[in-house]
Design an enzyme around this catalytic site. Structure first.
Site, PDB file in Angstrom:
ATOM      1  N   TYR A 134     -14.511  -0.844  13.867  1.00 48.46           N
ATOM      2  CA  TYR A 134     -15.635   0.392  13.902  1.00 48.46           C
ATOM      3  C   TYR A 134     -16.455  -0.197  15.135  1.00 48.46           C
ATOM      4  CZ  TYR A 134     -13.826   2.781   9.625  1.00 48.46           C
ATOM      5  OH  TYR A 134     -13.021   3.275   8.867  1.00 48.46           O
ATOM      6  N   PRO A 136     -14.561  11.924   9.098  1.00 48.29           N
ATOM      7  CA  PRO A 136     -13.845  10.862   8.821  1.00 48.29           C
ATOM      8  C   PRO A 136     -14.089   9.506   9.187  1.00 48.29           C
ATOM      9  CG  PRO A 136     -13.023  12.029  10.762  1.00 48.29           C
ATOM     10  CD  PRO A 136     -14.097  12.538  10.383  1.00 48.29           C
ATOM     11  N   LYS A 176     -13.148   8.959   3.712  1.00 49.24           N
ATOM     12  CA  LYS A 176     -13.420   9.197   2.383  1.00 49.24           C
ATOM     13  C   LYS A 176     -12.674  10.446   1.833  1.00 49.24           C
ATOM     14  CE  LYS A 176     -15.904   6.362   0.515  1.00 49.24           C
ATOM     15  NZ  LYS A 176     -15.018   5.383   0.635  1.00 49.24           N
ATOM     16  N   TYR A 208     -17.692   1.883   0.841  1.00 48.91           N
ATOM     17  CA  TYR A 208     -16.479   1.920   1.870  1.00 48.91           C
ATOM     18  C   TYR A 208     -15.429   1.621   0.794  1.00 48.91           C
ATOM     19  CZ  TYR A 208     -13.344   1.672   5.759  1.00 48.91           C
ATOM     20  OH  TYR A 208     -12.263   2.021   6.377  1.00 48.91           O
TER      21      TYR A 208
HETATM   22  P1  RFL Z   1      -4.680  19.224   2.732  1.00 48.40           P
HETATM   23  O1  RFL Z   1      -4.172  17.809   3.168  1.00 48.40           O
HETATM   24  O2  RFL Z   1      -5.273  20.247   3.880  1.00 48.40           O
HETATM   25  O3  RFL Z   1      -3.392  19.943   1.828  1.00 48.40           O
HETATM   26  C1  RFL Z   1      -3.734  21.541   1.742  1.00 48.40           C
HETATM   27  C2  RFL Z   1      -2.396  22.180   1.467  1.00 48.40           C
HETATM   28  O4  RFL Z   1      -2.556  23.406   1.188  1.00 48.40           O
HETATM   29  C3  RFL Z   1      -1.784  24.146   2.079  1.00 48.40           C
HETATM   30  N1  RFL Z   1      -2.217  25.735   2.092  1.00 48.40           N
HETATM   31  C4  RFL Z   1      -1.629  26.791   1.447  1.00 48.40           C
HETATM   32  N2  RFL Z   1      -0.544  26.699   0.583  1.00 48.40           N
HETATM   33  C5  RFL Z   1      -0.071  27.897   0.050  1.00 48.40           C
HETATM   34  N3  RFL Z   1      -0.983  29.153   0.407  1.00 48.40           N
HETATM   35  C6  RFL Z   1      -2.102  28.995   1.130  1.00 48.40           C
HETATM   36  N4  RFL Z   1      -2.775  30.277   1.310  1.00 48.40           N
HETATM   37  C7  RFL Z   1      -2.384  27.792   1.604  1.00 48.40           C
HETATM   38  N5  RFL Z   1      -3.349  27.412   2.628  1.00 48.40           N
HETATM   39  C8  RFL Z   1      -3.333  26.135   2.965  1.00 48.40           C
HETATM   40  C9  RFL Z   1      -1.656  23.553   3.281  1.00 48.40           C
HETATM   41  O5  RFL Z   1      -0.412  24.142   4.130  1.00 48.40           O
HETATM   42  C10 RFL Z   1      -1.833  21.990   2.983  1.00 48.40           C
HETATM   43  O6  RFL Z   1      -0.466  21.311   2.946  1.00 48.40           O
HETATM   44  O7  RFL Z   1      -5.786  19.094   1.712  1.00 48.40           O
HETATM   45  P2  RFL Z   1      -5.904  18.101   0.378  1.00 48.40           P
HETATM   46  O8  RFL Z   1      -4.627  17.931  -0.208  1.00 48.40           O
HETATM   47  O9  RFL Z   1      -7.195  18.327  -0.252  1.00 48.40           O
HETATM   48  O10 RFL Z   1      -5.864  16.803   1.300  1.00 48.40           O
HETATM   49  C11 RFL Z   1      -7.208  16.317   1.936  1.00 48.40           C
HETATM   50  C12 RFL Z   1      -6.816  15.239   3.109  1.00 48.40           C
HETATM   51  O11 RFL Z   1      -5.701  16.006   3.603  1.00 48.40           O
HETATM   52  C13 RFL Z   1      -8.134  14.951   3.821  1.00 48.40           C
HETATM   53  O12 RFL Z   1      -9.350  14.969   3.149  1.00 48.40           O
HETATM   54  C14 RFL Z   1      -7.898  13.811   4.757  1.00 48.40           C
HETATM   55  O13 RFL Z   1      -6.659  13.636   5.733  1.00 48.40           O
HETATM   56  C15 RFL Z   1      -8.954  13.453   5.623  1.00 48.40           C
HETATM   57  N6  RFL Z   1      -9.017  12.326   6.493  1.00 48.40           N
HETATM   58  C16 RFL Z   1      -9.125  10.915   5.671  1.00 48.40           C
HETATM   59  N7  RFL Z   1      -9.273  10.703   4.484  1.00 48.40           N
HETATM   60  C17 RFL Z   1      -9.310   9.462   3.896  1.00 48.40           C
HETATM   61  O14 RFL Z   1      -9.714   9.116   2.781  1.00 48.40           O
HETATM   62  N8  RFL Z   1      -9.177   8.282   4.773  1.00 48.40           N
HETATM   63  C18 RFL Z   1      -8.996   8.479   5.775  1.00 48.40           C
HETATM   64  O15 RFL Z   1      -8.699   7.493   6.846  1.00 48.40           O
HETATM   65  C19 RFL Z   1      -9.003   9.882   6.788  1.00 48.40           C
HETATM   66  N9  RFL Z   1      -8.763   9.741   7.906  1.00 48.40           N
HETATM   67  C20 RFL Z   1      -8.729  12.149   7.676  1.00 48.40           C
HETATM   68  C21 RFL Z   1      -8.844  11.178   8.487  1.00 48.40           C
HETATM   69  C22 RFL Z   1      -8.515  13.525   8.126  1.00 48.40           C
HETATM   70  C23 RFL Z   1      -8.375  13.831   9.452  1.00 48.40           C
HETATM   71  N10 RFL Z   1      -8.271  14.950  10.015  1.00 48.40           N
HETATM   72  C24 RFL Z   1      -7.119  15.307  10.813  1.00 48.40           C
HETATM   73  C25 RFL Z   1      -8.889  16.075   9.419  1.00 48.40           C
HETATM   74  C26 RFL Z   1      -8.402  11.124   9.767  1.00 48.40           C
HETATM   75  C27 RFL Z   1      -8.151  12.454  10.519  1.00 48.40           C
HETATM   76  C28 RFL Z   1      -8.162  12.504  11.959  1.00 48.40           C
HETATM   77  C1  PHB Z   2      -6.966   6.031   9.822  1.00 51.21           C
HETATM   78  O1  PHB Z   2      -6.283   7.166  10.076  1.00 51.21           O
HETATM   79  O2  PHB Z   2      -6.200   5.126   9.238  1.00 51.21           O
HETATM   80  C2  PHB Z   2      -8.302   5.976   9.368  1.00 51.21           C
HETATM   81  C3  PHB Z   2      -9.215   7.010   9.823  1.00 51.21           C
HETATM   82  C4  PHB Z   2     -10.495   6.954   9.529  1.00 51.21           C
HETATM   83  C5  PHB Z   2     -11.160   5.929   8.979  1.00 51.21           C
HETATM   84  C6  PHB Z   2     -10.329   4.846   8.581  1.00 51.21           C
HETATM   85  C7  PHB Z   2      -8.758   4.912   8.771  1.00 51.21           C
HETATM   86  O3  PHB Z   2     -12.147   5.969   8.874  1.00 51.21           O
END
Ligand code: RFL
Ligand code: PHB
Length: 392
Positions: A201, A293, A297, A385
Site C-alpha cells: 500500500y 476497497p 473488506k 485488516y
Molecule cells: P456481487 O458480487 O455484486 O454479486 C451480486 C450478484 O447478484 C446478481 N444480480 C441479480 N441476480 C438476479 N436478479 C437481479 N435483479 C440481480 N441483480 C444483480 C449480479 O449479477 C451478481 O452476480 O455481490 P456480493 O455477492 O454481495 O459480493 C460482494 C463482493 O463482490 C464485493 O464486496 C467485493 O468484490 C469488494 N472488493 C473487495 N472485497 C474484499 O473483501 N477484498 C478485496 O480485496 C476487494 N477488492 C473489491 C475489491 C471490489 C472491487 N470492485 C470492482 C468493486 C476490488 C475491487 C476493484
Molecule cells: C485485490 O484485488 O487483491 C485487493 C484489492 C483491494 C485490497 C487488497 C487486495 O485492499
C-alpha cells in the site's frame, strides 16, 4: 416454483449462502441474472480474512483454496521513500490473511452447486420481491423469456449494489448512508510475477497505488485516478510508468512489467442501508453495504453476513428459535460499521485529496508515522485488516 429460501444473486454472498443452507438441510433456489461465464470472470476482490477462509471450509468449498491460496503474514506500507512491514501474526497473536481471487471462489462454489444442488438458475432476473411482510414472500423473476414466481418462506437479497431487493423496503423504514470519494481506482491484471511477497500500500504525492497479486505468475495493481477516468486514456506504458513512480523507494527495488490483460475503473464509495431485514426479506453483502476497497473488506463482509444468516435460519429450522434471526440486522450492522470505519481511515490516510493542502499532506504522514513507530497503533491496523471478531 416454491422453496424455503429464495436467494437473489449468484455472487459470493448468494452462492456461499446456498452451500451453507444446503449443508444444514434447508432447501433453496438461487436466481442469477447473468451467465455462468460472466460471473466466473468478473474481476474483483482477492484478500480473504481467516474467517472467510473458515466459512468456505465449512461450506466444503476450500479444497482448491487450501492448495492454491497464498498465505500472507502482513502488508507493506510505503511512504516518503521508505518501506515498512506490518507483521500480522506478531501483532495479532498469530493471525494471517490469504490471497485467493474472488473469481476462483465463485468458480469453486458454482461447480459444487451444479454438481450437488440446490438449483442455481443463470439468466434469471429477479424483478421484485413482494409480500415481504407476510409469511409467504414471493420473488417475481424473468427466465427464458417467461415471467415466473418463486414462493418462499424467506428471501435472501444477495443481488449486489445494483440489485432490486433493497427496493422492497418501504421508504418509511429505509435509511441509507452514503459517501462518494472524489477519486477512483484504475485496476489492471498483468501476466507478470508479482514484484513483492506481500501487498504494498503506497502513499505518494502523485496518488495512492496498491500492488497485489492473483498467483505466482499474475499481478494485480491499482492506481488512484480522478473520478470519471476513461481507461482508454491510460495506455500500458503510462500505467507502468505511473506505478513505478508511486512505488519508488530509496532502496534498490524495481517493478516488473508485463502484458496487461485487463483494465477497469472503479468508483470509490461508502454506502450502508439500514436495516438489513424487513419482514422475511434479509439483505447480505453489497446489496446492503459498500466499502471503498482500500481495507479489502467488501467480500469479507458479504461472507460474514451470510454466515450469520445461515446460522440464524439453521437455528430456526432446528429449534424454532428466532432469536438470532431477530437480531440479524443489528449484529451485521455493528460489524459493517466497524469495517466501514476502517476502510474510510485507510482510504483517507493513503489517497491524495484533490482539494487537499500541505496541512492534509502532513496529517497523512503523521498518521503513517504513528503506525510504523508505535506497536500499539500497528496492532490496531493489523487487528482490523486481518478481521475483527464477529460476536454471534
Ligand atoms: P456481487 O458480487 O455484486 O454479486 C451480486 C450478484 O447478484 C446478481 N444480480 C441479480 N441476480 C438476479 N436478479 C437481479 N435483479 C440481480 N441483480 C444483480 C449480479 O449479477 C451478481 O452476480 O455481490 P456480493 O455477492 O454481495 O459480493 C460482494 C463482493 O463482490 C464485493 O464486496 C467485493 O468484490 C469488494 N472488493 C473487495 N472485497 C474484499 O473483501 N477484498 C478485496 O480485496 C476487494 N477488492 C473489491 C475489491 C471490489 C472491487 N470492485 C470492482 C468493486 C476490488 C475491487 C476493484
Ligand atoms: C485485490 O484485488 O487483491 C485487493 C484489492 C483491494 C485490497 C487488497 C487486495 O485492499
Amino acid at each position: 416454483m416454491r422453496t424455503t429460501v429464495g436467494i437473489i444473486g449468484g455472487g459470493p454472498a448468494g452462492l456461499l449462502l446456498a452451500r451453507l443452507l444446503h449443508r444444514a438441510g434447508i432447501d433453496c433456489v438461487v436466481l442469477e441474472n447473468r451467465t455462468r461465464e460472466y460471473v466466473e470472470q468478473r474481476q474483483r476482490a482477492g484478500m480473504l480474512e481467516q474467517g472467510t477462509v473458515d466459512a468456505l471450509g465449512e461450506a466444503g468449498a476450500a479444497e482448491r483454496l487450501a492448495a492454491e491460496g497464498m498465505v500472507h503474514q502482513g502488508i507493506e506500507l510505503r511512504f516518503a521513500g521508505e518501506r515498512h512491514h506490518i507483521d500480522f501474526p506478531a501483532l495479532t497473536g498469530g493471525r494471517t490473511v490469504t490471497i485467493y481471487a474472488q473469481t476462483e471462489i465463485v468458480k469453486d462454489l458454482v461447480a459444487l452447486q451444479l454438481a450437488e444442488g440446490p438449483p442455481l438458475l443463470f439468466g434469471a432476473e429477479a424483478l421484485a420481491v413482494e409480500k415481504a411482510e407476510s409469511e409467504t414472500p414471493v420473488v417475481r423473476f424473468l427466465h427464458q423469456g417467461r415471467e415466473q414466481t418463486l414462493s418462499c418462506d424467506w428471501v435472501a437479497g444477495c443481488d449486489g449494489f445494483h440489485g432490486i431487493s433493497r427496493d422492497a423496503f418501504p421508504p418509511a423504514v429505509s435509511r441509507a448512508y452514503r459517501h462518494d470519494y472524489p477519486y477512483s481506482w484504475l485496476g489492471i491484471l498483468a501476466d507478470v510475477p508479482p514484484s513483492c511477497e506481500e501487498l504494498i500500500y503506497a502513499r505518494s504525492e502523485r496518488g495512492f497505488a496498491l500492488h497485489t497479486m492473483r498467483s505466482p505468475r499474475v499481478s494485480r495493481l491499482y492506481l488512484q485516478v480522478p473520478g470519471g477516468t476513461d481507461p482508454a486514456d491510460w495506455p500500458d506504458e503510462r500505467i507502468w510508468d505511473e506505478l513505478a513512480a508511486r512505488f519508488a523507494i530509496d532502496a534498490d527495488w524495481t517493478l516488473r512489467r508485463g502484458p496487461i490483460t485487463a483494465k477497469s475503473v472503479t468508483a470509490m464509495r461508502g454506502y450502508v442501508h439500514e436495516p438489513m431485514r424487513h419482514g422475511r426479506l434479509l439483505l447480505a453483502g453489497d446489496a446492503a453495504h459498500i466499502v471503498p476497497p482500500t481495507g479489502a473488506k467488501g467480500l469479507n463482509l458479504a461472507v460474514s453476513d451470510v454466515r450469520v444468516m445461515a446460522r440464524a435460519l439453521a437455528e430456526l429450522y432446528r429449534t424454532g428459535n428466532t432469536q438470532l434471526l431477530d437480531s440479524y440486522s443489528e449484529l451485521c450492522l455493528q460489524h459493517v460499521w466497524q469495517a466501514t470505519r476502517f476502510s474510510d481511515d485507510m482510504t483517507r490516510m493513503l489517497h491524495v485529496q484533490p482539494d487537499g493542502d500541505a496541512f492534509d499532506d502532513r496529517m497523512q504522514l503523521a498518521r503513517l508515522r504513528r503506525i510504523t513507530a508505535s506497536r500499539h497503533a500497528a496492532a490496531e491496523l493489523a487487528a482490523n485488516y486481518s478481521g475483527l471478531p464477529l460476536h454471534v
